[in-house]
Write a protein that holds these residues in place. Structure first.
Motif, short mmCIF file in Angstrom:
data_model
loop_
_atom_site.label_atom_id
_atom_site.label_comp_id
_atom_site.label_asym_id
_atom_site.label_seq_id
_atom_site.Cartn_x
_atom_site.Cartn_y
_atom_site.Cartn_z
N SER A 9 0.80 -1.23 0.00
CA SER A 9 0.00 0.00 0.00
C SER A 9 0.84 1.28 0.00
O SER A 9 0.29 2.39 -0.01
N MET A 10 2.16 1.15 0.01
CA MET A 10 3.00 2.35 0.00
C MET A 10 2.83 3.10 -1.31
O MET A 10 2.73 2.49 -2.38
N ASN A 11 2.82 4.42 -1.23
CA ASN A 11 2.58 5.22 -2.43
C ASN A 11 3.87 5.51 -3.20
O ASN A 11 3.90 6.31 -4.12
N HIS A 12 4.95 4.88 -2.80
CA HIS A 12 6.20 4.99 -3.55
C HIS A 12 6.88 3.61 -3.54
O HIS A 12 6.71 2.84 -2.61
N ARG A 13 7.62 3.33 -4.59
CA ARG A 13 8.32 2.05 -4.65
C ARG A 13 9.54 2.10 -3.74
O ARG A 13 10.28 3.07 -3.70
N LEU A 14 9.74 1.03 -2.98
CA LEU A 14 10.92 0.96 -2.11
C LEU A 14 12.15 0.61 -2.94
O LEU A 14 12.11 -0.24 -3.82
N ASP A 15 13.27 1.28 -2.64
CA ASP A 15 14.53 0.96 -3.28
C ASP A 15 15.25 -0.17 -2.55
O ASP A 15 16.06 -0.88 -3.15
N ALA A 16 14.97 -0.31 -1.26
CA ALA A 16 15.61 -1.39 -0.50
C ALA A 16 14.79 -1.68 0.75
O ALA A 16 14.07 -0.82 1.27
N LEU A 17 14.93 -2.92 1.21
CA LEU A 17 14.32 -3.35 2.47
C LEU A 17 15.45 -3.91 3.34
O LEU A 17 16.20 -4.79 2.91
N ILE A 18 15.58 -3.37 4.54
CA ILE A 18 16.58 -3.86 5.50
C ILE A 18 15.82 -4.49 6.65
O ILE A 18 14.89 -3.89 7.19
N VAL A 19 16.19 -5.71 7.01
CA VAL A 19 15.50 -6.41 8.11
C VAL A 19 16.50 -6.75 9.20
O VAL A 19 17.69 -6.97 8.93
N ASP A 20 16.03 -6.82 10.44
CA ASP A 20 16.91 -7.28 11.51
C ASP A 20 16.97 -8.80 11.50
O ASP A 20 16.33 -9.46 10.67
N ILE A 21 17.70 -9.37 12.43
CA ILE A 21 17.99 -10.80 12.41
C ILE A 21 16.74 -11.68 12.37
O ILE A 21 16.72 -12.71 11.73
N PHE A 22 15.65 -11.24 13.05
CA PHE A 22 14.45 -12.08 13.07
C PHE A 22 13.45 -11.71 11.98
O PHE A 22 12.36 -12.27 11.92
N GLY A 23 13.84 -10.79 11.11
CA GLY A 23 12.94 -10.39 10.03
C GLY A 23 13.23 -11.05 8.70
O GLY A 23 12.64 -10.69 7.68
N THR A 24 14.11 -12.06 8.71
CA THR A 24 14.53 -12.67 7.44
C THR A 24 13.42 -13.42 6.73
O THR A 24 13.51 -13.68 5.53
N GLN A 25 12.34 -13.75 7.44
CA GLN A 25 11.22 -14.45 6.81
C GLN A 25 10.45 -13.54 5.84
O GLN A 25 9.57 -14.00 5.10
N ILE A 26 10.79 -12.26 5.84
CA ILE A 26 10.17 -11.30 4.92
C ILE A 26 10.76 -11.43 3.51
O ILE A 26 10.27 -10.84 2.55
N LEU A 27 11.80 -12.25 3.38
CA LEU A 27 12.50 -12.43 2.11
C LEU A 27 11.57 -12.60 0.91
O LEU A 27 11.73 -11.91 -0.11
N ILE A 57 8.60 -11.57 0.36
CA ILE A 57 7.89 -10.32 0.06
C ILE A 57 8.83 -9.39 -0.70
O ILE A 57 8.43 -8.76 -1.69
N ALA A 58 10.10 -9.30 -0.25
CA ALA A 58 11.09 -8.46 -0.96
C ALA A 58 11.27 -8.97 -2.39
O ALA A 58 11.36 -8.18 -3.34
N GLN A 59 11.31 -10.30 -2.55
CA GLN A 59 11.48 -10.87 -3.89
C GLN A 59 10.26 -10.61 -4.76
O GLN A 59 10.38 -10.30 -5.96
N GLU A 60 9.06 -10.71 -4.17
CA GLU A 60 7.82 -10.47 -4.93
C GLU A 60 7.79 -9.06 -5.50
O GLU A 60 7.38 -8.85 -6.66
#
Length: 471
Positions: free
Chosen positions: A101-119, A121-124
């Protein structure tokens, strides 16, 4: 260089220990690199001082991902790492919705150690993706090499007779292995292994450390082929630390006012972090040790925990028992009223450690606290409790020489008042303590140099921004 503004999202897992370095990283990127930052956090603690401070920054937006109920997925034996992984896993649909729902495209996503399961979503969304490893480079090296250790080690790591060899790095004593590696049959260990595999799918790893502090280990992470067996391909390593909270004194609270009246470097600060709790008996021994040392102190006291330390960590806000202190020895507050200050539940640690009257820190050795101590040139009494803190304590005492610690780990054996008294006196009132303090002050200067323009961490952060921009 392209001057268009980058948009970067940074994800923080639940817990102040994870949120603080993420907030500091976001502030650094927004302030010094003109990047639009969105911080995603699963937390109910929306009124923390750090969040309130960053809400005023025009380049930083903070979005609270709806918290999730995992009570049906856990029981009384579920360890803290498993619970954190489950919280993030259950929150993934909410995280995806926020990003979509963000109104701008993200250039990068940085996650902490326990956020790696977001991988996925970043790939999608085809977003560049980085992991922010918020502990030491040594802990990262163990982490990356774990897949190899898992295959070639029989039995429990804690039962090994020889240290665990980590190529190019200091070996690790079995006693000092991180909590998730202590029981290979527990779900927590398998979640930890999954984490190491997920790390290998990112575009780079940020570490909250600096070249002068862990030069050999950083070199091994970048170029040691045996160590990199744990990675699918060698990943760029960005040591960007030490990132820590800045001192923001708006009004001088009771503790700072008390410190203002004390002599230079005469005070021992005692605190075991937002999730650190001692047993009732250990708390009594600590109180007596401080009193017998006859050294001045500020002690942040939380109610004792005689149960599972994981539960103490997860319920770190605890019940606020301000002013009661019924678990301290009878008469302790009266006898030490001119010698120490006992503070219930919480104190402004950054301001305290930066105060000129503070000369030592008895700490659980969480990496945030370690960095805050080192960047203020304050030596430590290492008292590790959770996670990778035993590794941090070993590095501080044996490699850096900026700390002393009990003869036996506090998690294994009660530390008696006589030993506590001795450690406090050594640190605060002997030639040995003075030597330790001088080493800590040298590290403070090295940290400042790393972050200054042209310094190793400054350059590393610039390399990261350049990499994001060219993807």
């Amino acid at each position: 260089m392209d001057s268009t503004q980058l948009h970067v999202a940074i994800f923080s897992s639940p817990g102040m220990g994870h949120l603080i370095p993420v907030l500091v990283l976001g502030n650094q990127l927004a302030t010094h690199h003109n990047i639009k930052i969105t911080i995603l956090t699963i937390t109910t603690n929306s009124s923390s001082p750090e969040i309130e401070f960053l809400k005023k920054k025009k380049n930083i937006e903070i979005i609270h991902v709806p918290s999730v109920d995992i009570s049906h997925l856990i029981d009384s034996n579920t360890k803290v790492l498993t619970q954190l992984r489950l919280m993030v896993r259950e929150a993934l649909p909410g995280i995806r919705s926020v990003i979509a729902s963000m109104n701008h495209r993200l250039d990068a996503l940085i996650v902490d150690i326990f956020g790696t399961q977001i991988l996925p979503i970043a790939q999608e969304f085809n977003i560049a993706k980085y992991v922010f490893h918020t502990t030491s480079a040594w802990a990262l090296a163990l982490f990356i090499y774990l897949q190899v250790l898992d295959q070639k080690t029989e039995g429990e790591y804690v039962d090994l007779k020889q240290p665990l060899e980590i190529p190019g790095c200091k070996a690790l004593r079995p006693d000092d292995v991180v909590d998730p590696m202590m029981d290979r049959s527990d779900q927590q260990y398998h979640e930890y292994l999954k984490l190491t595999i997920e790390y290998t799918c990112f575009d780079g790893i940020l570490i909250n450390t600096w070249e002068d502090l862990e030069g050999e280990t950083i070199k091994a992470l970048r170029s040691n082929e045996k160590l990199q067996q744990g990675l699918k391909v060698p990943l760029p390593i960005y040591p960007i630390g030490p990132l820590r909270r800045t001192v923001e004194i708006t009004e001088r609270d009771e503790v700072i006012q008390w410190l203002d009246k004390q002599n230079y470097e005469s005070i021992l600060f005692v605190s075991f972090g937002s999730g650190g709790a001692l047993s009732s008996q250990q708390m009594i021994e600590l109180a007596w040790g401080l009193e017998l040392s006859q050294q001045k102190f500020v002690w942040v006291v939380r109610p004792p925990s005689d149960g599972d330390p994981d539960n103490a960590y997860l319920k770190s806000n605890g019940s606020d028992t301000r002013g009661t202190f019924e678990y301290l020895p009878e008469g302790f507050l009266t006898r030490t009223k001119d010698m120490g200050l006992v503070v219930p539940m919480w104190a402004n640690q950054v301001e305290i450690l930066s105060h000129s009257s503070v000369g030592g820190f008895m700490s659980h050795c969480g990496w945030n606290s370690t960095v805050e101590s080192l960047t203020n040139g304050v030596p430590m009494i290492a008292w590790p409790l959770h996670a990778e803190q035993k590794m941090n304590a070993a590095m501080l005492t044996e490699e850096l020489g900026v700390a002393i610690r009990p003869a036996v780990l506090p998690t294994k054996k009660m530390v008696k008042r006589e030993e506590i008294q001795g450690m406090v006196r050594i640190l605060m009132d002997t030639k040995e303590g003075k030597s330790i303090r001088e080493k800590a002050k040298k590290l403070k200067i090295s940290a400042e140099n790393a972050l200054s323009e042209g310094g190793s961490s400054y350059n590393s952060m610039c390399e990261l921004v350049k990499d994001i921009r060219t993807r």
